[in-house]
Design an enzyme around this catalytic site. Structure first.
Site, PDB file in Angstrom:
ATOM      1  N   CYS A   2       0.844  -1.183   0.000  1.00 22.25           N
ATOM      2  CA  CYS A   2       0.000   0.000   0.000  1.00 22.25           C
ATOM      3  C   CYS A   2       0.889   1.246   0.000  1.00 22.25           C
ATOM      4  CB  CYS A   2      -0.899   0.002   1.229  1.00 22.25           C
ATOM      5  SG  CYS A   2      -1.890  -1.502   1.387  1.00 22.25           S
ATOM      6  N   ARG A  27       0.691   1.187  -6.089  1.00 24.07           N
ATOM      7  CA  ARG A  27       0.835   0.337  -4.909  1.00 24.07           C
ATOM      8  C   ARG A  27      -0.504  -0.201  -4.412  1.00 24.07           C
ATOM      9  NH1 ARG A  27       5.209   0.703  -1.322  1.00 24.07           N
ATOM     10  NH2 ARG A  27       7.050   1.661  -2.232  1.00 24.07           N
ATOM     11  N   TRP A  74      -4.057  -1.693  -1.062  1.00 26.34           N
ATOM     12  CA  TRP A  74      -4.223  -2.987  -1.713  1.00 26.34           C
ATOM     13  C   TRP A  74      -4.755  -3.920  -0.633  1.00 26.34           C
ATOM     14  CZ3 TRP A  74      -3.808  -4.422  -6.695  1.00 26.34           C
ATOM     15  CH2 TRP A  74      -3.928  -5.779  -6.957  1.00 26.34           C
ATOM     16  N   ASN A  98       1.185  -0.171   5.800  1.00 25.83           N
ATOM     17  CA  ASN A  98       1.578  -0.996   4.657  1.00 25.83           C
ATOM     18  C   ASN A  98       2.199  -2.258   5.218  1.00 25.83           C
ATOM     19  OD1 ASN A  98       2.502  -2.085   2.271  1.00 25.83           O
ATOM     20  ND2 ASN A  98       4.246  -0.697   2.097  1.00 25.83           N
ATOM     21  N   GLY A  99       1.674  -3.425   4.830  1.00 26.90           N
ATOM     22  CA  GLY A  99       2.251  -4.667   5.308  1.00 26.90           C
ATOM     23  C   GLY A  99       1.225  -5.577   5.933  1.00 26.90           C
ATOM     24  N   GLU A 480      20.074 -21.529  -8.778  1.00 28.48           N
ATOM     25  CA  GLU A 480      19.836 -20.086  -8.891  1.00 28.48           C
ATOM     26  C   GLU A 480      20.977 -19.297  -8.267  1.00 28.48           C
ATOM     27  OE1 GLU A 480      18.096 -16.178  -9.055  1.00 28.48           O
ATOM     28  OE2 GLU A 480      18.216 -17.935 -10.347  1.00 28.48           O
ATOM     29  N   LYS A 484      23.248 -16.548 -10.233  1.00 27.57           N
ATOM     30  CA  LYS A 484      23.387 -15.161  -9.805  1.00 27.57           C
ATOM     31  C   LYS A 484      24.854 -14.751  -9.731  1.00 27.57           C
ATOM     32  CE  LYS A 484      19.447 -13.424  -9.502  1.00 27.57           C
ATOM     33  NZ  LYS A 484      19.213 -14.245 -10.696  1.00 27.57           N
ATOM     34  N   GLU A 487      26.247 -14.398 -13.243  1.00 27.81           N
ATOM     35  CA  GLU A 487      25.671 -13.276 -13.982  1.00 27.81           C
ATOM     36  C   GLU A 487      26.345 -11.948 -13.670  1.00 27.81           C
ATOM     37  OE1 GLU A 487      20.993 -13.673 -14.865  1.00 27.81           O
ATOM     38  OE2 GLU A 487      21.514 -13.780 -12.747  1.00 27.81           O
ATOM     39  N   HIS A 503      29.407 -38.087  -7.279  1.00 31.03           N
ATOM     40  CA  HIS A 503      29.336 -38.638  -8.630  1.00 31.03           C
ATOM     41  C   HIS A 503      30.052 -37.751  -9.650  1.00 31.03           C
ATOM     42  CE1 HIS A 503      26.662 -41.814  -7.350  1.00 31.03           C
ATOM     43  NE2 HIS A 503      25.946 -40.910  -6.710  1.00 31.03           N
ATOM     44  N   LYS A 603      17.657  -7.495 -19.972  1.00 32.46           N
ATOM     45  CA  LYS A 603      16.590  -7.778 -19.012  1.00 32.46           C
ATOM     46  C   LYS A 603      15.534  -8.693 -19.605  1.00 32.46           C
ATOM     47  CE  LYS A 603      14.546  -7.423 -15.076  1.00 32.46           C
ATOM     48  NZ  LYS A 603      15.117  -8.177 -13.954  1.00 32.46           N
TER      49      LYS A 603
END
Length: 608
Positions: A2, A27, A74, A98-99, A480, A484, A487, A503, A603
């Site tokens: 929010c 938001r 929200w 907010n939260g 991942e 990262k 990248e 292995h 991107k």
């Protein structure tokens, strides 16, 4: 997610607050409201729907106060009605929020026993009544907030007004961002610098756990322990049309730190927190009971989100899942069963290989569902069902907050599938949803490991190769983590299932090879410990990411341990993604690479 605005002004502030909220409407747009202080009176105007409805209300019922707070919502707890709109208030205090307050039910029961009368279904109203309970006992506003904050469990940002205190506003943050704007005889609070850009370019950012007492002349900031602290005053380059780095060196750092907020925003879209049930925003055009197999297709980081989801779907719904990288799936002419489900994951919604895979699945008669961050994208438009993530703009090329928001959507969908197929009971669903509700708070706690990780990154930056290991859902997260690091730091890294170490990859282990082990204390933890012992026996340096119990059990030499908060094992990847991202980020900063725009990468990959 929010939007919050607060103004200690020299003239009427309601119109200024509404103008600022327009910059935050991305938001939330379920409802909006403003509260101001005029003399000794605390008054509110709220409206369901978009901000224009609040503007109309204020034209017929204006507010003249010089001190005010505003909010665009929200919906999380309770429907998007006027009674659930912020600010929430008692006779003495108004608050915007907010939260998520995770323990609002317990607090509400306690406050109702003390005589508090609630007018909404929200968690936020609980905060107003909690602070009010201390005011009624004779506490000052500052004392009341100080006593209340430790009782709130969750990730949040708050702004308070108090009847009879026209030169006072109090703000607090834990997990969700909050900025202070410094003016000439005026002070401001806002969810970000963009909201405050029309008023001031002089900004301070509260750090996690901070709370601030504002008057028109000064802001006194306290940390989580109650000590007075100074936070750097910066000149902001934000405008109402620009995405701002805030006080971060790179967009990637900002986006890592935004995760408790945006994952919470996404969570609110997919679960009913009051009933502890999954509530998907779109009606599914298929019955999970009729689906025999799920096919998940994506590229890069999104494919690892899909890999984690494979574990969730198979465990929670007992449905077999095939996972493909889109560039392979589109050409191998996979046999697909008409009427089954194909899921496509893409941050941009324009990934060329994923789009081609989607079109192939449609041609074979599958139901198609996309998880995207851009609901107007081509993949979204061409999918039968769209489940949007709510990460907001992600500027850094290396995906961070889009990844964890994808995981939140997929987790909710997996729970919904398990429930629809009769594999999960009502109690099972409620337990899993409670686990999801905790994620934003746990992510905020995980961010507290950053100083330790930044120090550790100095050693990683000296390495030529790094291994990442994990079991279960931690295995795709190891993949991942390695991606990262590759990248953005350009250090060679590989992720492996920990059981595969012997292995082949164990041949690489020597005293120069850091091994990052992602291992929450779960049913396979002991197996992972045996793999760590194999590494230690060969002189490898181990970096263990685990919880307190795992740290106590893993007594191995050459071990650096990152201790993360205790949590149920099912959804650990969303929280453990935080230190994985931070390690890559700080290593890249030390290496001096272009973190936000690493070489050779884009991107959105819209070509083969």
């Amino acid at each position: 997610m929010c939007g919050i605005v607060g103004i200690l002004g020299r003239g009427p502030v309601a119109d200024q607050i509404v103008d600022s909220l327009k910059r935050l409407e991305y938001r939330g747009y379920d409802s909006a409201g403003v509260a101001t202080l005029e003399g000794d009176r605390l008054e509110r105007r709220r409206a369901e729907g978009k901000l224009k409805n609040l503007e109309t209300r204020l034209k017929s019922e204006p507010l003249a106060g010089h001190t005010g707070i505003g909010h665009t919502r929200w919906a999380t707890h309770g429907k998007p009605t006027e009674s659930n709109a912020h600010p929430h208030a008692t006779d003495n205090v108004a608050v915007v929020h907010n939260g998520i307050i995770e323990n609002f039910r317990e607090l509400r029961k306690m406050l109702e026993k003390e005589g508090a009368k609630f007018a909404s279904e929200t968690d936020t109203e609980t905060v107003a009544h909690l602070v009010n309970s201390y005011l009624l006992k004779g506490a000052s506003p500052q004392e009341a907030v100080k006593a209340s904050l430790p009782q709130l469990r969750g990730a949040f940002a708050l702004a308070f007004l108090f009847r009879g205190h026209g030169d006072l506003m109090i703000g607090a943050r834990r997990g969700s961002p909050l900025a202070i704007g410094h003016g000439d005889g005026e002070m401001y609070l806002g969810s970000d610098a963009i909201a405050l850009a029309p008023f001031t370019d002089t900004i301070s950012y509260l750090e996690d756990g901070d709370w601030v007492v504002l008057t028109r002349e000064v802001g006194v900031i306290y940390d989580a322990h109650g000590a007075v602290v100074n936070r750097e005053v910066l000149k902001s380059g934000a405008s109402s049309f620009l995405v701002d780095k805030a006080n971060y060196r790179h967009f990637m750092a900002k986006e890592i730190h935004e995760q408790p907020e945006v994952v919470g925003h996404t969570l609110a879209r997919y679960v009913d927190m009051a009933t502890e049930k999954v509530a998907l925003p779109a009606k599914l055009p298929f019955d999970f009971g009729a689906i025999q197999r799920i096919s998940i297709t994506a590229c890069g980081t999104a494919s690892y989100a899909g890999y984690i989801a494979k574990y969730w779907f198979e465990r929670l719904s007992r449905m077999p899942v095939e996972l493909d990288v889109a560039s392979e799936f589109r050409y191998r002419e996979a046999p697909l069963r008409k009427g089954d489900l194909a899921i496509f994951i893409s941050q941009s919604g324009e990934t060329a290989d994923t789009l081609a895979a989607l079109r192939y699945a449609k041609s074979q008669g599958l139901h198609t569902l996309s998880v995207v961050n851009v609901p107007t994208s081509t993949i979204a438009r061409e999918s039968e069902t769209v489940l949007p993530t709510l990460a907001g703009p992600e500027i850094g090329v290396a995906s961070t907050k889009a990844f964890t928001c994808q995981l939140m959507v997929l987790a909710a969908l997996a729970v919904a599938a398990g429930k629809a197929r009769g594999e999960l009971s009502d109690a099972d669903e409620a337990k899993l949803v409670r686990g999801l509700i905790e994620i934003p708070r746990l992510m905020a706690a995980a961010l507290a490991t950053e100083p330790q990780i930044e120090k550790l990154a100095r050693d990683i930056a000296k390495s030529k190769d790094v291994l990442y290991l994990g079991r279960g859902t931690s295995y795709p997260l190891a993949l991942e983590g390695a991606l990262k690091l590759k990248e953005i730091s350009y250090i060679h890294a590989e992720g492996y299932a920990a059981g595969e170490l012997k292995h082949g990859p164990i041949a690489l282990i020597d005293e120069n090879m850091p091994v990052v082990v992602i291992a929450p204390f779960d049913r396979v933890f002991e197996k992972t410990v045996s793999n760590m012992q194999e590494v230690a026996a060969r002189g490898g340096g181990i970096i263990l990411m685990t919880d307190a119990k795992g740290a106590a059990e893993a007594t191995i030499e050459s071990l650096v341990t990152i201790v993360l908060p205790d949590m149920a094992a099912t959804f650990t990847p969303m929280v453990y993604a935080v230190p994985v991202q931070l390690l890559a980020y700080h290593t890249a900063v030390i290496m001096g690479t272009d973190v936000d725009q690493p070489r050779n990468l884009a991107k959105s990959v819209t070509v083969e």
